[in-house]
Design a protein around this motif. Structure first.
Motif, PDB file in Angstrom:
ATOM      1  N   ALA A 182       2.156   1.966  -3.410  1.00  0.00           N
ATOM      2  CA  ALA A 182       1.107   2.460  -4.302  1.00  0.00           C
ATOM      3  C   ALA A 182       0.707   3.890  -3.956  1.00  0.00           C
ATOM      4  O   ALA A 182       0.573   4.739  -4.839  1.00  0.00           O
ATOM      5  CB  ALA A 182      -0.108   1.539  -4.225  1.00  0.00           C
ATOM      6  N   VAL A 183       0.531   4.168  -2.682  1.00  0.00           N
ATOM      7  CA  VAL A 183       0.059   5.481  -2.246  1.00  0.00           C
ATOM      8  C   VAL A 183       1.149   6.545  -2.364  1.00  0.00           C
ATOM      9  O   VAL A 183       0.894   7.674  -2.773  1.00  0.00           O
ATOM     10  CB  VAL A 183      -0.465   5.400  -0.791  1.00  0.00           C
ATOM     11  N   LEU A 184       2.371   6.185  -2.013  1.00  0.00           N
ATOM     12  CA  LEU A 184       3.472   7.148  -1.970  1.00  0.00           C
ATOM     13  C   LEU A 184       4.412   7.032  -3.164  1.00  0.00           C
ATOM     14  O   LEU A 184       5.516   7.569  -3.122  1.00  0.00           O
ATOM     15  CB  LEU A 184       4.280   6.936  -0.680  1.00  0.00           C
ATOM     16  N   SER A 185       3.991   6.382  -4.218  1.00  0.00           N
ATOM     17  CA  SER A 185       4.885   6.029  -5.325  1.00  0.00           C
ATOM     18  C   SER A 185       5.770   7.173  -5.818  1.00  0.00           C
ATOM     19  O   SER A 185       6.974   7.005  -5.957  1.00  0.00           O
ATOM     20  CB  SER A 185       4.087   5.450  -6.493  1.00  0.00           C
ATOM     21  N   ASP A 186       5.190   8.327  -6.067  1.00  0.00           N
ATOM     22  CA  ASP A 186       5.970   9.448  -6.604  1.00  0.00           C
ATOM     23  C   ASP A 186       6.804  10.147  -5.532  1.00  0.00           C
ATOM     24  O   ASP A 186       7.723  10.899  -5.856  1.00  0.00           O
ATOM     25  CB  ASP A 186       5.049  10.477  -7.264  1.00  0.00           C
ATOM     26  N   LEU A 187       6.493   9.913  -4.276  1.00  0.00           N
ATOM     27  CA  LEU A 187       7.204  10.576  -3.187  1.00  0.00           C
ATOM     28  C   LEU A 187       8.405   9.760  -2.691  1.00  0.00           C
ATOM     29  O   LEU A 187       9.240  10.296  -1.961  1.00  0.00           O
ATOM     30  CB  LEU A 187       6.249  10.830  -2.018  1.00  0.00           C
ATOM     31  N   LEU A 188       8.460   8.488  -3.066  1.00  0.00           N
ATOM     32  CA  LEU A 188       9.549   7.620  -2.613  1.00  0.00           C
ATOM     33  C   LEU A 188      10.726   7.696  -3.573  1.00  0.00           C
ATOM     34  O   LEU A 188      10.539   7.850  -4.785  1.00  0.00           O
ATOM     35  CB  LEU A 188       9.063   6.170  -2.521  1.00  0.00           C
ATOM     36  N   PRO A 189      11.942   7.562  -3.058  1.00  0.00           N
ATOM     37  CA  PRO A 189      13.111   7.559  -3.947  1.00  0.00           C
ATOM     38  C   PRO A 189      13.131   6.280  -4.786  1.00  0.00           C
ATOM     39  O   PRO A 189      12.393   5.337  -4.511  1.00  0.00           O
ATOM     40  CB  PRO A 189      14.302   7.590  -2.976  1.00  0.00           C
ATOM     41  N   SER A 190      13.971   6.263  -5.777  1.00  0.00           N
ATOM     42  CA  SER A 190      14.067   5.067  -6.621  1.00  0.00           C
ATOM     43  C   SER A 190      15.317   4.259  -6.250  1.00  0.00           C
ATOM     44  O   SER A 190      16.162   4.719  -5.481  1.00  0.00           O
ATOM     45  CB  SER A 190      14.110   5.466  -8.101  1.00  0.00           C
ATOM     46  N   GLY A 191      15.410   3.074  -6.802  1.00  0.00           N
ATOM     47  CA  GLY A 191      16.590   2.234  -6.600  1.00  0.00           C
ATOM     48  C   GLY A 191      16.684   1.674  -5.195  1.00  0.00           C
ATOM     49  O   GLY A 191      15.691   1.398  -4.535  1.00  0.00           O
ATOM     50  N   ALA A 192      17.925   1.528  -4.730  1.00  0.00           N
ATOM     51  CA  ALA A 192      18.182   0.933  -3.415  1.00  0.00           C
ATOM     52  C   ALA A 192      17.647   1.811  -2.279  1.00  0.00           C
ATOM     53  O   ALA A 192      17.258   1.298  -1.231  1.00  0.00           O
ATOM     54  CB  ALA A 192      19.674   0.700  -3.235  1.00  0.00           C
ATOM     55  N   ALA A 193      17.600   3.097  -2.499  1.00  0.00           N
ATOM     56  CA  ALA A 193      17.095   4.011  -1.462  1.00  0.00           C
ATOM     57  C   ALA A 193      15.600   3.789  -1.213  1.00  0.00           C
ATOM     58  O   ALA A 193      15.103   4.087  -0.128  1.00  0.00           O
ATOM     59  CB  ALA A 193      17.361   5.459  -1.868  1.00  0.00           C
ATOM     60  N   ASN A 218      -0.816   5.438   5.687  1.00  0.00           N
ATOM     61  CA  ASN A 218       0.473   5.638   5.022  1.00  0.00           C
ATOM     62  C   ASN A 218       0.825   7.113   4.879  1.00  0.00           C
ATOM     63  O   ASN A 218       1.965   7.502   5.103  1.00  0.00           O
ATOM     64  CB  ASN A 218       0.491   4.935   3.663  1.00  0.00           C
ATOM     65  N   VAL A 219      -0.141   7.928   4.544  1.00  0.00           N
ATOM     66  CA  VAL A 219       0.122   9.355   4.381  1.00  0.00           C
ATOM     67  C   VAL A 219       0.464   9.993   5.728  1.00  0.00           C
ATOM     68  O   VAL A 219       1.421  10.770   5.839  1.00  0.00           O
ATOM     69  CB  VAL A 219      -1.082  10.050   3.705  1.00  0.00           C
ATOM     70  N   ILE A 220      -0.297   9.650   6.762  1.00  0.00           N
ATOM     71  CA  ILE A 220      -0.028  10.207   8.096  1.00  0.00           C
ATOM     72  C   ILE A 220       1.375   9.839   8.557  1.00  0.00           C
ATOM     73  O   ILE A 220       2.142  10.700   9.008  1.00  0.00           O
ATOM     74  CB  ILE A 220      -1.086   9.719   9.108  1.00  0.00           C
ATOM     75  N   ALA A 271       0.832  -1.206   0.000  1.00  0.00           N
ATOM     76  CA  ALA A 271       0.000   0.000   0.000  1.00  0.00           C
ATOM     77  C   ALA A 271       0.869   1.259   0.000  1.00  0.00           C
ATOM     78  O   ALA A 271       0.565   2.229  -0.694  1.00  0.00           O
ATOM     79  CB  ALA A 271      -0.944  -0.013   1.200  1.00  0.00           C
ATOM     80  N   ALA A 272       1.949   1.235   0.762  1.00  0.00           N
ATOM     81  CA  ALA A 272       2.855   2.391   0.805  1.00  0.00           C
ATOM     82  C   ALA A 272       3.451   2.667  -0.574  1.00  0.00           C
ATOM     83  O   ALA A 272       3.524   3.828  -0.996  1.00  0.00           O
ATOM     84  CB  ALA A 272       3.964   2.167   1.826  1.00  0.00           C
ATOM     85  N   ALA A 312       8.446   1.384   9.931  1.00  0.00           N
ATOM     86  CA  ALA A 312       8.784   1.729  11.318  1.00  0.00           C
ATOM     87  C   ALA A 312       7.914   2.893  11.799  1.00  0.00           C
ATOM     88  O   ALA A 312       7.435   2.898  12.941  1.00  0.00           O
ATOM     89  CB  ALA A 312      10.264   2.078  11.438  1.00  0.00           C
ATOM     90  N   ARG A 313       7.684   3.890  10.932  1.00  0.00           N
ATOM     91  CA  ARG A 313       6.821   5.013  11.300  1.00  0.00           C
ATOM     92  C   ARG A 313       5.376   4.542  11.489  1.00  0.00           C
ATOM     93  O   ARG A 313       4.673   5.025  12.373  1.00  0.00           O
ATOM     94  CB  ARG A 313       6.884   6.120  10.243  1.00  0.00           C
ATOM     95  N   LEU A 314       4.944   3.587  10.661  1.00  0.00           N
ATOM     96  CA  LEU A 314       3.600   3.031  10.818  1.00  0.00           C
ATOM     97  C   LEU A 314       3.457   2.352  12.177  1.00  0.00           C
ATOM     98  O   LEU A 314       2.445   2.524  12.862  1.00  0.00           O
ATOM     99  CB  LEU A 314       3.286   2.038   9.694  1.00  0.00           C
TER     100      LEU A 314
END
Length: 168
Positions: free
Chosen positions: A50-61, A145-147, A47-48, A71-73
């Motif tokens: 899908a919901v945060l797709s554009d906000l997450l870094p790419s690759g290994a990060a 996920n957003v929170i 879900a993370a 962990a935040r969840l």
């Protein structure tokens, strides 16, 4: 088939699915010791993405960012009242099963094998569903996920938020 018989069949099926789902959630809870269990981690990780797709870094990060998100969840969920944690545990336990995933989300592929696009399409179908239950599950997955994501000040700029302003 007569209308009454069809209604009885539908009600009977709903009761059976509800009882089975409750039984599965008792056997395999989504939260273990107040944290995401293995099945719930797969659900929330997918879900993370899908919901945060554009906000997450790419690759290994990206993997490191997803681990930090989980962990935040855990930390966010720990702050919920016991009754809310119980409801969330039941829902995540059900979503962690193949039957629950298919019935509530409409996703036939396991969470770990589903692509981000598959999960995004399933979430969008839930958002537009006429079923209040499916809509509530969608909002829970998205909102949690957003929170959790935006509790981390380092993530604020990803949404274009410059941070808190000083009030003179």
């Amino acid at each position: 088939m007569q209308r009454r018989r069809l209604l009885k069949l539908g009600i009977g099926a709903a009761v059976i699915i509800g009882v089975a789902g409750a039984g599965i959630a008792l056997i395999k809870p989504g939260l273990v010791d107040g944290k995401l269990g293995p099945g719930a981690r797969e659900v929330m990780r997918a879900a993370a993405q899908a919901v945060l797709s554009d906000l997450l870094p790419s690759g290994a990060a990206r993997d490191a960012a997803l681990q930090a998100q989980l962990a935040r969840l855990d930390a966010t969920i720990a702050g919920f009242p016991a009754a809310t944690r119980k409801e969330l545990s039941d829902a995540l336990g059900l979503l962690g099963t193949a039957a629950g995933r298919y019935a509530l989300v409409g996703l036939s592929i396991a969470w770990a094998q589903a692509s981000t696009q598959d999960v995004q399409q399933a979430l969008d179908a839930m958002r537009l569903s006429s079923s209040n239950t499916r809509q509530q599950v969608y909002h829970a997955l998205r909102d949690l996920n957003v929170i959790a994501f935006f509790t981390e000040p380092a993530n604020w700029q990803a949404a274009g938020y410059p941070g808190q302003r000083e009030i003179p």
